[in-house]
Design an enzyme around this catalytic site. Structure first.
Site, PDB file in Angstrom:
ATOM      1  CB  THR A 138      30.625  29.872  85.487  1.00 32.80           C
ATOM      2  OG1 THR A 138      32.152  30.464  85.642  1.00 32.80           O
ATOM      3  CG2 THR A 138      29.763  31.142  85.280  1.00 32.80           C
ATOM      4  CG  ASP A 139      34.886  30.062  89.150  1.00 36.15           C
ATOM      5  OD1 ASP A 139      34.590  30.551  87.977  1.00 36.15           O
ATOM      6  OD2 ASP A 139      36.032  29.764  89.435  1.00 36.15           O
ATOM      7  CD  GLU A 140      34.663  33.551  84.154  1.00 38.08           C
ATOM      8  OE1 GLU A 140      34.144  34.371  83.487  1.00 38.08           O
ATOM      9  OE2 GLU A 140      35.505  32.664  83.539  1.00 38.08           O
ATOM     10  CE1 TYR A 163      29.692  31.793  80.316  1.00 41.08           C
ATOM     11  CE2 TYR A 163      31.479  32.381  81.640  1.00 41.08           C
ATOM     12  CZ  TYR A 163      30.610  31.525  81.250  1.00 41.08           C
ATOM     13  OH  TYR A 163      30.654  30.026  81.848  1.00 41.08           O
ATOM     14  CE  LYS A 167      26.163  29.430  82.967  1.00 40.07           C
ATOM     15  NZ  LYS A 167      25.612  28.262  82.075  1.00 40.07           N
TER      16      LYS A 167
HETATM   17  P1  NAD Z   1      30.847  24.942  75.262  1.00 40.64           P
HETATM   18  O1  NAD Z   1      30.811  26.203  74.816  1.00 40.64           O
HETATM   19  O2  NAD Z   1      32.070  23.811  75.044  1.00 40.64           O
HETATM   20  O3  NAD Z   1      29.652  24.229  74.859  1.00 40.64           O
HETATM   21  C1  NAD Z   1      28.223  24.853  74.708  1.00 40.64           C
HETATM   22  C2  NAD Z   1      27.459  23.642  74.075  1.00 40.64           C
HETATM   23  O4  NAD Z   1      26.247  24.215  73.956  1.00 40.64           O
HETATM   24  C3  NAD Z   1      27.779  23.691  72.567  1.00 40.64           C
HETATM   25  O5  NAD Z   1      27.818  22.227  72.151  1.00 40.64           O
HETATM   26  C4  NAD Z   1      26.615  24.339  71.972  1.00 40.64           C
HETATM   27  O6  NAD Z   1      26.467  24.025  70.658  1.00 40.64           O
HETATM   28  C5  NAD Z   1      25.532  24.247  72.764  1.00 40.64           C
HETATM   29  N1  NAD Z   1      24.611  25.418  72.772  1.00 40.64           N
HETATM   30  C6  NAD Z   1      25.100  26.660  72.720  1.00 40.64           C
HETATM   31  N2  NAD Z   1      23.677  27.476  72.567  1.00 40.64           N
HETATM   32  C7  NAD Z   1      22.663  26.572  72.355  1.00 40.64           C
HETATM   33  C8  NAD Z   1      21.416  26.574  72.524  1.00 40.64           C
HETATM   34  N3  NAD Z   1      20.654  28.069  72.149  1.00 40.64           N
HETATM   35  N4  NAD Z   1      20.528  25.664  72.497  1.00 40.64           N
HETATM   36  C9  NAD Z   1      20.951  24.412  72.541  1.00 40.64           C
HETATM   37  N5  NAD Z   1      22.272  24.046  72.645  1.00 40.64           N
HETATM   38  C10 NAD Z   1      23.301  25.107  72.621  1.00 40.64           C
HETATM   39  O7  NAD Z   1      30.820  25.039  76.881  1.00 40.64           O
HETATM   40  P2  NAD Z   1      31.538  24.207  78.074  1.00 40.64           P
HETATM   41  O8  NAD Z   1      32.693  24.705  78.181  1.00 40.64           O
HETATM   42  O9  NAD Z   1      31.257  22.697  77.846  1.00 40.64           O
HETATM   43  O10 NAD Z   1      30.364  24.709  79.209  1.00 40.64           O
HETATM   44  C11 NAD Z   1      29.346  24.013  79.630  1.00 40.64           C
HETATM   45  C12 NAD Z   1      28.361  24.778  80.646  1.00 40.64           C
HETATM   46  O11 NAD Z   1      29.360  24.793  81.912  1.00 40.64           O
HETATM   47  C13 NAD Z   1      28.225  26.093  80.401  1.00 40.64           C
HETATM   48  O12 NAD Z   1      26.996  26.523  80.907  1.00 40.64           O
HETATM   49  C14 NAD Z   1      29.389  26.868  80.953  1.00 40.64           C
HETATM   50  O13 NAD Z   1      28.881  28.203  81.389  1.00 40.64           O
HETATM   51  C15 NAD Z   1      29.529  25.876  82.397  1.00 40.64           C
HETATM   52  N6  NAD Z   1      31.006  26.137  82.948  1.00 40.64           N
HETATM   53  C16 NAD Z   1      32.235  25.861  82.111  1.00 40.64           C
HETATM   54  C17 NAD Z   1      33.135  26.048  82.487  1.00 40.64           C
HETATM   55  C18 NAD Z   1      34.394  25.882  81.747  1.00 40.64           C
HETATM   56  O14 NAD Z   1      35.663  25.870  82.171  1.00 40.64           O
HETATM   57  N7  NAD Z   1      34.336  25.361  80.448  1.00 40.64           N
HETATM   58  C19 NAD Z   1      33.261  26.199  83.963  1.00 40.64           C
HETATM   59  C20 NAD Z   1      32.310  26.204  84.819  1.00 40.64           C
HETATM   60  C21 NAD Z   1      31.045  26.281  84.229  1.00 40.64           C
HETATM   61  O1  DAU Z   2      35.848  30.105  85.813  1.00 40.07           O
HETATM   62  C1  DAU Z   2      35.112  29.069  84.950  1.00 40.07           C
HETATM   63  C2  DAU Z   2      35.010  29.388  83.639  1.00 40.07           C
HETATM   64  O2  DAU Z   2      36.298  29.200  82.921  1.00 40.07           O
HETATM   65  C3  DAU Z   2      33.881  29.470  82.688  1.00 40.07           C
HETATM   66  O3  DAU Z   2      32.809  29.604  83.107  1.00 40.07           O
HETATM   67  C4  DAU Z   2      33.935  29.524  81.121  1.00 40.07           C
HETATM   68  O4  DAU Z   2      33.195  29.048  80.410  1.00 40.07           O
HETATM   69  C5  DAU Z   2      35.352  29.153  80.718  1.00 40.07           C
HETATM   70  O5  DAU Z   2      35.555  29.811  79.352  1.00 40.07           O
HETATM   71  C6  DAU Z   2      36.864  29.607  81.666  1.00 40.07           C
HETATM   72  O6  DAU Z   2      36.736  31.161  81.597  1.00 40.07           O
HETATM   73  P1  DAU Z   2      38.215  31.863  81.496  1.00 40.07           P
HETATM   74  O7  DAU Z   2      37.992  33.015  80.946  1.00 40.07           O
HETATM   75  O8  DAU Z   2      38.754  31.856  82.844  1.00 40.07           O
HETATM   76  O9  DAU Z   2      38.976  30.741  80.483  1.00 40.07           O
HETATM   77  P2  DAU Z   2      40.002  31.034  79.318  1.00 40.07           P
HETATM   78  O10 DAU Z   2      40.670  29.764  78.955  1.00 40.07           O
HETATM   79  O11 DAU Z   2      39.288  32.015  78.260  1.00 40.07           O
HETATM   80  O12 DAU Z   2      41.125  31.931  79.913  1.00 40.07           O
HETATM   81  C7  DAU Z   2      41.886  31.371  81.248  1.00 40.07           C
HETATM   82  C8  DAU Z   2      42.892  32.445  81.454  1.00 40.07           C
HETATM   83  O13 DAU Z   2      43.903  32.468  80.616  1.00 40.07           O
HETATM   84  C9  DAU Z   2      42.163  33.765  81.796  1.00 40.07           C
HETATM   85  O14 DAU Z   2      42.959  34.397  82.914  1.00 40.07           O
HETATM   86  C10 DAU Z   2      42.494  34.525  80.421  1.00 40.07           C
HETATM   87  C11 DAU Z   2      43.952  33.905  79.974  1.00 40.07           C
HETATM   88  N1  DAU Z   2      44.206  33.732  78.529  1.00 40.07           N
HETATM   89  C12 DAU Z   2      43.239  33.059  77.768  1.00 40.07           C
HETATM   90  C13 DAU Z   2      43.234  32.929  76.532  1.00 40.07           C
HETATM   91  C14 DAU Z   2      42.403  32.427  75.613  1.00 40.07           C
HETATM   92  C15 DAU Z   2      45.233  34.307  77.909  1.00 40.07           C
HETATM   93  O15 DAU Z   2      46.216  34.597  78.694  1.00 40.07           O
HETATM   94  N2  DAU Z   2      45.550  33.809  76.708  1.00 40.07           N
HETATM   95  C16 DAU Z   2      44.515  33.407  76.017  1.00 40.07           C
HETATM   96  O16 DAU Z   2      45.103  32.916  74.647  1.00 40.07           O
END
Ligand code: NAD
Ligand code: DAU
Length: 367
Positions: A138-140, A163, A167
């Protein structure tokens, strides 16, 4: 990309991005897929239902930190690629408790990678050369930006949430395994994804469902935090490019060239919903004609809330020719249509699991 005899071991494939990646690999006949997923609150077989029974697809329920299981799967499945999507992914949950973030994101990634190293060391010839361990990150990990500038691959790590710190730790372990053991690893650090199958705890699906139901829409703080939004299939395509053409040991930033404040994003989403009112009426029992903006409620800010993320995706564009294909409007429209036609999926994954309540308000700095 790859010849169809490629074998993809996809961890976290029952989650949001992993599920979309599985769909892309199978839709495009890129090879055989084995999903390893623990099926936490965020992982659901319903996300993979289309593939059940396909010869090219297998599913194993299990933990990436289970060394015996990972060892056996590597030995039997003989992957060309291990792609690690498995993670605890929600910042708010990491504020409530970081336990699962440490055990899966750090310890789990370590076990998966350590077993992958032993597996790779036993390969030879072309199979050893083409093997990759790809870590999805992630970019975080870079922390928070001020009003200007971008995260590049050279930006120092400064994770702010538990989180992000978990990562960052896993990224460092992956980097170290390449440096020390020459394991052919790649890492991608991506910005915020949206699209089908995202668990409705994250901003876009949560707001979409609340808007349809006429429920309050919680906006943290002043709503001026900036995220860089990317349609999930663009992310999946970027990962495929990195697998096929990325350099072992390298990291690639992936972003949407789409910076938005949370409030601007929500107003764009509301416009998409308004444009789809006839579709909503046809497919659901929800009322339309609602002033969705009036549902916004400003709520206490997320502790440690990062102000701005923005990705410089120049390296992956220059070296691998990747750019996002979907605009925010087209991507959001696809997402709106998908959720409206998959409300049964939403009900199934939320049932007895999560009621869309506010998470992550454990007091920062409390004794
Ligand atoms: P998600 O939470 O939707 O899915 C995570 C999956 O991992 C789930 O299916 C869960 O059951 C599985 N899991 C959790 N713990 C596990 C374990 N110990 N063993 C096996 N499986 C396990 O997450 P996502 O949003 O699909 O993110 C996937 C990856 O991409 C993550 O590594 C996250 O950090 C990264 N990422 C997410 C975003 C985003 O915006 N969602 C952006 C950048 C990077
Ligand atoms: O940047 C990549 C990341 O993006 C991933 O690594 C994470 O897995 C993914 O969850 C996401 O993180 P964020 O914290 O940016 O996403 P989230 O959807 O939780 O929140 C997006 C923005 O919206 C953030 O500034 C918080 C705000 N927010 C979120 C929720 C859930 C609200 O204002 N209200 C809400 O109810």
């Amino acid at each position: 990309m790859a010849p169809p005899d490629n074998r993809f071991l996809i961890t976290g494939g029952a989650g949001f991005i992993g599920g979309n990646f599985v769909a892309k690999v199978l839709d495009e006949n890129l090879g055989k897929v084995l999903v390893l997923d623990k099926l936490t609150y965020a992982g659901h077989r319903a996300t993979l239902r289309d593939w059940e029974g396909r010869e090219a697809y297998q599913f194993v329920e299990g933990d990436i930190g289970d060394r015996g299981l990972v060892h056996r799967l590597l030995k039997e499945f003989k992957p060309t690629y291990v792609i690690n999507f498995a993670a605890e992914s929600h910042v708010d949950r990491s504020i409530e408790s970081a336990d699962d973030f440490i055990s899966t994101n750090i310890d789990g990634t370590y076990v998966l990678m350590d077993e992958s190293l032993s597996y790779w060391q036993d390969l030879s010839g072309r199979r050893a050369q083409s093997f990759r361990f790809h870590h999805v990150s992630t970019d975080e990990v870079y922390g928070s930006l001020g009003a200007t500038g971008y995260f590049s691959e050279q930006t120092p790590y400064a994770p702010n949430s538990p989180y992000a710190a978990s990562k960052a730790s896993s990224d460092h372990l992956v980097r170290a395994y390449h440096h020390t053991h020459k394991l052919p690893t790649t890492i991608t650090n991506c910005s915020n994804n949206y699209g089908p199958y995202q668990f409705p705890e994250k901003l876009i699906p949560l707001v979409l469902l609340n808007a349809l139901e006429g429920k309050p829409i919680p906006v943290y703080g002043d709503g001026m935090n900036v995220r860089d939004w990317l349609y999930v299939m663009d992310h999946c395509e970027a990962i495929l490019r990195v697998l096929a053409h990325g350099e072992p040991g390298e990291t690639y930033n992936i972003g949407g060239h789409c910076e938005m404040t949370n409030l601007d994003l929500l107003h764009t989403l509301f416009q998409c919903l308004e444009e789809r009112s006839a579709f909503i009426e046809k497919h659901t029992n929800y009322k339309t004609g609602i002033d969705y903006s009036s549902l916004i409620e400003f709520v206490p800010d997320r502790p440690g809330h990062d102000r701005r993320y923005a990705i410089d995706a120049g390296k992956i564009q220059r070296e691998l020719g990747w750019t996002p294909q979907e605009s925010l409007r087209t991507g959001l429209d696809k997402t709106v249509v998908w959720y409206i036609t998959h409300l049964d999926w939403c009900r199934e994954v939320l049932a007895d699991n999560y009621d869309r309540r506010r998470l992550g308000l454990r007091k920062a700095g409390s004794p």
